[in-house]
Design a protein around this motif. Structure first.
Motif, PDB file in Angstrom:
ATOM      1  N   LEU A 129     -28.663 -40.082 -14.887  1.00 62.19           N
ATOM      2  CA  LEU A 129     -28.843 -40.502 -16.242  1.00 62.19           C
ATOM      3  C   LEU A 129     -29.846 -41.705 -16.627  1.00 62.19           C
ATOM      4  N   LEU A 130     -29.662 -42.571 -15.640  1.00 59.13           N
ATOM      5  CA  LEU A 130     -30.494 -43.846 -15.937  1.00 59.13           C
ATOM      6  C   LEU A 130     -31.884 -43.459 -15.486  1.00 59.13           C
ATOM      7  N   ALA A 131     -32.130 -42.626 -14.553  1.00 64.09           N
ATOM      8  CA  ALA A 131     -33.300 -42.230 -14.099  1.00 64.09           C
ATOM      9  C   ALA A 131     -34.316 -41.385 -15.344  1.00 64.09           C
ATOM     10  N   LEU A 132     -33.460 -40.519 -15.507  1.00 71.13           N
ATOM     11  CA  LEU A 132     -33.990 -39.715 -16.716  1.00 71.13           C
ATOM     12  C   LEU A 132     -34.310 -40.713 -17.994  1.00 71.13           C
ATOM     13  N   HIS A 133     -33.770 -41.727 -18.278  1.00 69.49           N
ATOM     14  CA  HIS A 133     -34.328 -42.515 -19.451  1.00 69.49           C
ATOM     15  C   HIS A 133     -35.061 -43.727 -18.872  1.00 69.49           C
ATOM     16  N   LEU A 134     -35.081 -43.981 -17.653  1.00 62.35           N
ATOM     17  CA  LEU A 134     -36.107 -44.974 -16.953  1.00 62.35           C
ATOM     18  C   LEU A 134     -37.179 -44.413 -16.237  1.00 62.35           C
ATOM     19  N   PHE A 139     -34.133 -45.747  -7.585  1.00 64.47           N
ATOM     20  CA  PHE A 139     -33.152 -45.993  -7.337  1.00 64.47           C
ATOM     21  C   PHE A 139     -32.695 -45.971  -5.882  1.00 64.47           C
ATOM     22  N   ILE A 140     -31.630 -46.745  -5.359  1.00 65.58           N
ATOM     23  CA  ILE A 140     -30.900 -46.433  -4.089  1.00 65.58           C
ATOM     24  C   ILE A 140     -29.653 -46.474  -4.699  1.00 65.58           C
ATOM     25  N   ALA A 141     -28.942 -45.399  -3.990  1.00 63.70           N
ATOM     26  CA  ALA A 141     -27.598 -44.920  -4.548  1.00 63.70           C
ATOM     27  C   ALA A 141     -26.525 -44.978  -3.280  1.00 63.70           C
ATOM     28  N   VAL A 142     -25.637 -45.783  -3.038  1.00 59.44           N
ATOM     29  CA  VAL A 142     -24.675 -45.966  -2.025  1.00 59.44           C
ATOM     30  C   VAL A 142     -23.436 -45.446  -2.326  1.00 59.44           C
ATOM     31  N   ASP A 143     -22.721 -44.964  -1.301  1.00 59.71           N
ATOM     32  CA  ASP A 143     -21.148 -44.643  -1.138  1.00 59.71           C
ATOM     33  C   ASP A 143     -20.759 -44.598   0.167  1.00 59.71           C
ATOM     34  N   ILE A 144     -19.489 -44.875   0.346  1.00 60.69           N
ATOM     35  CA  ILE A 144     -18.989 -44.895   1.723  1.00 60.69           C
ATOM     36  C   ILE A 144     -18.573 -43.561   2.272  1.00 60.69           C
ATOM     37  N   SER A 145     -18.544 -42.535   1.193  1.00 62.75           N
ATOM     38  CA  SER A 145     -18.098 -41.228   1.456  1.00 62.75           C
ATOM     39  C   SER A 145     -19.146 -40.099   1.598  1.00 62.75           C
ATOM     40  N   PRO A 146     -19.286 -39.566   2.711  1.00 66.10           N
ATOM     41  CA  PRO A 146     -20.140 -38.566   2.871  1.00 66.10           C
ATOM     42  C   PRO A 146     -19.942 -37.054   2.035  1.00 66.10           C
ATOM     43  N   ALA A 158     -30.707 -31.043  -8.262  1.00 66.79           N
ATOM     44  CA  ALA A 158     -30.724 -30.113  -9.623  1.00 66.79           C
ATOM     45  C   ALA A 158     -31.483 -30.690 -10.480  1.00 66.79           C
ATOM     46  N   PHE A 159     -31.529 -31.885 -10.866  1.00 67.55           N
ATOM     47  CA  PHE A 159     -32.405 -32.489 -11.758  1.00 67.55           C
ATOM     48  C   PHE A 159     -33.688 -33.000 -11.402  1.00 67.55           C
ATOM     49  N   GLY A 160     -34.210 -32.740 -10.093  1.00 70.49           N
ATOM     50  CA  GLY A 160     -35.477 -32.799  -9.780  1.00 70.49           C
ATOM     51  C   GLY A 160     -35.930 -34.418  -9.541  1.00 70.49           C
ATOM     52  N   LEU A 161     -34.952 -35.012  -9.123  1.00 74.62           N
ATOM     53  CA  LEU A 161     -35.009 -36.683  -8.839  1.00 74.62           C
ATOM     54  C   LEU A 161     -34.823 -37.081  -7.544  1.00 74.62           C
ATOM     55  N   SER A 162     -35.094 -36.095  -6.482  1.00 75.38           N
ATOM     56  CA  SER A 162     -35.127 -36.604  -5.219  1.00 75.38           C
ATOM     57  C   SER A 162     -35.994 -37.520  -4.696  1.00 75.38           C
ATOM     58  N   ASP A 163     -37.181 -37.428  -5.405  1.00 75.21           N
ATOM     59  CA  ASP A 163     -38.162 -38.531  -4.933  1.00 75.21           C
ATOM     60  C   ASP A 163     -37.967 -39.801  -5.667  1.00 75.21           C
ATOM     61  N   ARG A 164     -36.970 -40.022  -6.578  1.00 73.38           N
ATOM     62  CA  ARG A 164     -36.634 -41.418  -7.069  1.00 73.38           C
ATOM     63  C   ARG A 164     -35.215 -41.903  -6.872  1.00 73.38           C
ATOM     64  N   ILE A 165     -34.483 -41.104  -6.458  1.00 76.96           N
ATOM     65  CA  ILE A 165     -33.107 -41.535  -6.210  1.00 76.96           C
ATOM     66  C   ILE A 165     -32.811 -41.349  -4.458  1.00 76.96           C
TER      67      ILE A 165
END
Length: 274
Positions: A129-134, A139-146, A158-165
């Motif tokens: 949602l932040l990427a859609l508005h900005l 973005f780099i998004a981190v999680d400990i869970s695969p 699905a939102f076509g944001l793989s190149d920005r997140i």
């Protein structure tokens, strides 16, 4: 075999009595999701004949009667007026987290080119949602869970944001060396021994419990903010953690610290400028 929709609705409602807070409404939502129909169809087609022995329908009714969240049955969740994929690998987004999105967007010009990091990406809804508005932010998004990263990846694609997140697996910021302009997080913040509603037992526990006290991960993130000189940190927290955050930050130089509330007027998060 089949039953009229209104009869099936009554049967499902009876199965959910004593399990969910609003069994009649929950039964309605379950049937609409199963039939892939809207509210108008449900209201106007009460005499429609429905196969009440369909295996998927029976499975959904049985699982919902055990309080398995409806979102995990349908693999769909609505958040910020958009639809996202969800499964048991990620926490179901809560409406309260929409306030976090609002607080970030209120402070960041829409055209600013920032490096934004999200810790605990879960289903990916915050970064998306932040990427859609900005549109100029990366973005780099981190999680400990695969498993959570798999859910986030599906939504990001699905939102076509793989190149920005960019997704990374790791603990907090240990996989990030880049400069961070904004850190955002909805971390686990429930105390280890806190009683939970039964439906929460189906959600990933590492996305719920923040430690013995509950604010341990928030404190670790605050340490990272100061060690890495991150200028802006927006974070969700528990309704009773405001004083703990204020107390912990007494040891640091703070440019500003603001708290925001949810629709029930409970403290829900903070915005820290360093």
């Amino acid at each position: 075999m089949s039953k009229r929709l209104k009869e099936l609705h009554a049967d499902v409602t009876a199965r959910l009595e004593g399990v969910v807070e609003s069994p009649r409404r929950e039964a309605e939502l379950l049937l609409m999701a199963y039939l892939k129909k809207d509210q108008l169809y449900f209201i106007t087609r009460q005499d429609e004949e429905i196969d009440d022995q369909a295996p998927l329908l029976l499975e959904w009714i049985e699982k919902r009667s055990r309080n398995v969240p409806l979102e995990y049955l349908t693999n769909r969740v609505s958040f910020y007026s958009r639809e996202f994929y969800i499964d048991e690998g990620a926490l179901i987004p809560r409406p309260e987290t929409e306030h976090l999105i609002d607080e970030v967007l209120a402070r960041i010009p829409a055209d600013e080119a920032l490096n934004i990091v999200e810790v605990g990406v879960g289903s990916g809804i915050i970064s998306i949602l932040l990427a859609l508005h900005l549109p100029n932010a990366r973005f780099i998004a981190v999680d400990i869970s695969p498993r959570a990263l798999a859910v986030a990846r599906r939504n990001i694609e699905a939102f076509g944001l793989s190149d920005r997140i960019e997704l990374r697996e790791g603990d907090l910021l240990n996989v990030i060396d880049e400069k961070i302009d904004l850190l955002v997080s909805n971390p686990p913040y429930i105390a280890q021994d806190a009683p939970l509603e039964s439906n929460l037992s189906y959600e990933p526990q590492n996305a719920l419990f923040g430690g013995e006290i509950g604010d341990e991960i928030i404190r670790r993130l605050l340490d990272e903010v100061y060690n890495r000189r991150i200028p802006l940190f927006v974070c969700e927290m528990g309704y009773d953690q405001r004083l703990k955050v204020q107390e912990y930050l007494r040891r640091f130089a703070v440019k500003s610290l603001d708290f925001y509330t949810d629709l029930a007027s409970f403290d829900r998060g903070f915005i820290l400028k360093t």
